[in-house]
Design a protein around this motif. Structure first.
Motif, PDB file in Angstrom:
ATOM      1  N   SER A   1      41.505  39.986  51.219  1.00 60.64           N
ATOM      2  CA  SER A   1      40.132  40.191  51.667  1.00 60.64           C
ATOM      3  C   SER A   1      39.247  40.847  50.622  1.00 60.64           C
ATOM      4  N   VAL A   2      39.819  41.651  49.741  1.00 59.27           N
ATOM      5  CA  VAL A   2      39.019  42.443  48.801  1.00 59.27           C
ATOM      6  C   VAL A   2      38.727  41.677  47.508  1.00 59.27           C
ATOM      7  N   ALA A   3      39.749  41.073  46.912  1.00 58.68           N
ATOM      8  CA  ALA A   3      39.572  40.414  45.607  1.00 58.68           C
ATOM      9  C   ALA A   3      38.472  39.350  45.629  1.00 58.68           C
TER      10      ALA A   3
ATOM     11  N   THR B   1      35.099  39.393  43.181  1.00 60.77           N
ATOM     12  CA  THR B   1      34.749  38.267  42.312  1.00 60.77           C
ATOM     13  C   THR B   1      33.345  37.754  42.639  1.00 60.77           C
ATOM     14  N   ALA B   2      33.024  37.695  43.928  1.00 59.36           N
ATOM     15  CA  ALA B   2      31.699  37.236  44.341  1.00 59.36           C
ATOM     16  C   ALA B   2      30.595  38.173  43.873  1.00 59.36           C
TER      17      ALA B   2
ATOM     18  N   PRO C   1      34.210  40.170  36.388  1.00 59.49           N
ATOM     19  CA  PRO C   1      34.930  39.068  35.731  1.00 59.49           C
ATOM     20  C   PRO C   1      36.446  39.155  35.817  1.00 59.49           C
ATOM     21  N   PHE C   2      37.011  40.374  35.891  1.00 62.79           N
ATOM     22  CA  PHE C   2      38.472  40.500  35.921  1.00 62.79           C
ATOM     23  C   PHE C   2      38.877  41.343  37.131  1.00 62.79           C
ATOM     24  N   VAL C   3      39.705  40.751  37.993  1.00 66.68           N
ATOM     25  CA  VAL C   3      40.184  41.446  39.193  1.00 66.68           C
ATOM     26  C   VAL C   3      41.698  41.276  39.277  1.00 66.68           C
TER      27      VAL C   3
ATOM     28  N   ALA D   1      46.605  37.333  47.310  1.00 73.25           N
ATOM     29  CA  ALA D   1      45.476  38.261  47.462  1.00 73.25           C
ATOM     30  C   ALA D   1      44.202  37.779  46.792  1.00 73.25           C
ATOM     31  N   GLY D   2      44.303  36.879  45.812  1.00 73.64           N
ATOM     32  CA  GLY D   2      43.100  36.327  45.205  1.00 73.64           C
ATOM     33  C   GLY D   2      42.797  36.784  43.795  1.00 73.64           C
TER      34      GLY D   2
END
Length: 296
Positions: free
Chosen positions: A60-62, A66-67, A71-73, A86-87
């Motif tokens: 839900s968080v990643a 990103t939105a 740029p880096f998660v 997790a994304g």
């Protein structure tokens, strides 16, 4: 870590999150609503973030980070399966032993994920070290009062059936603990406040299903691991308030905000460095202690 600090069975937490990974979509609306409340704090700063770590976001968080143009998660979870879905860049890791060097990120977010940590002060110290100077830490944890009706119903039912009580709902921190935890960990400008997410379930059993789907089963080491009496949960759930429009559940969230120290941040003035009197600013008369003319 001493045995006295061991409150939760971390291996059990990992296994439950691993099993929950495939069906986490069932509780995604709740997780997303909680994450949105937490990430609203990003709107209060003009700071631009280039590298973020999210801990235990369960998908839900990643995507939200990103939105927002980060740029880096990286997404870290105790469960490898949960981390993979997790994304962000998947990292299987333990909050109690962060696998990152000093100054690796300028933002760390932990949404509803740190309440199963045995040494929370120690985990916060490691998070602060993983931040770059002037990096931001945001976290939400279930706070005292969450699931209180369920806690009381289970305790009363078990007392009647067994003559004693076993902890079946995790202990949660109080609001007053938040800022002191951040200060102990070395964060600057610490803030602790509360958010409430109002939920409603058709039946008490639906609440238990959601807790299981989120990997939030009981992992307290002191819990009685014997098979519970068959009548325990039906008896406890029958005593929960369930009006015609469903069971209301308030998710009380302790929200923590802190910054990694940096020379550019506002600093408190040195004692005695003021160049104006408080009495003048308030338009009153200053009296010394023991002055007989001082009003009482």
């Amino acid at each position: 870590m001493s045995d006295a600090m061991q409150v939760f069975d971390r291996a059990l937490v990992r296994r439950r999150r691993e099993r929950a990974a495939a069906g986490i979509g069932a509780v995604r609306p709740v997780l997303e609503a909680a994450a949105e409340r937490l990430l609203d704090r990003l709107d209060d700063t003009t700071r631009r973030f280039e590298s973020a770590l999210e801990i235990g976001g369960r998908g839900s968080v990643a995507p939200m980070l990103t939105a927002r143009g980060i740029p880096f998660v990286a997404s870290m979870d105790l469960s490898p399966a949960m981390a993979r879905g997790a994304g962000g860049l998947a990292v299987a890791g333990d909050e109690e032993w962060l696998p990152f060097g000093a100054g690796s990120f300028d933002l760390v977010v932990a949404s509803l994920s740190l309440h199963w940590v045995n040494d929370l002060p120690g985990a916060l110290v490691q998070i602060r070290r993983a931040l770059k100077p002037d990096g931001l830490f945001l976290a939400s944890l279930p706070a005292l009062g969450t699931l209180q009706p369920l806690r009381e119903a289970l305790g009363t039912a078990e007392s009647e059936l067994r003559g004693g009580i076993s902890p079946r709902v995790s202990p949660f921190p109080e609001l007053r603990d938040g800022a002191s935890l951040l200060q102990r960990a070395g964060f600057a400008l610490p803030v602790a406040d509360r958010e409430t997410l109002d939920l409603r379930y058709r039946t008490p059993l639906a609440l238990l299903r959601d807790l299981r789907a989120a990997g939030e089963g009981n992992a307290v080491l002191a819990a009685d691991r014997r098979t519970p009496p068959r009548a325990l949960f039906p008896l406890a759930l029958s005593r929960l308030p369930a009006p015609g429009d469903g069971l209301p559940v308030a998710l009380q969230m302790l929200v923590l905000t802190g910054w990694a120290p940096a020379p550019s941040q506002p600093q408190p003035a040195r004692p005695g460095s003021a160049n104006a009197r408080l009495a003048d600013a308030l338009g009153t008369v200053e009296h010394k202690a023991g002055d007989p003319t001082r009003p009482h």
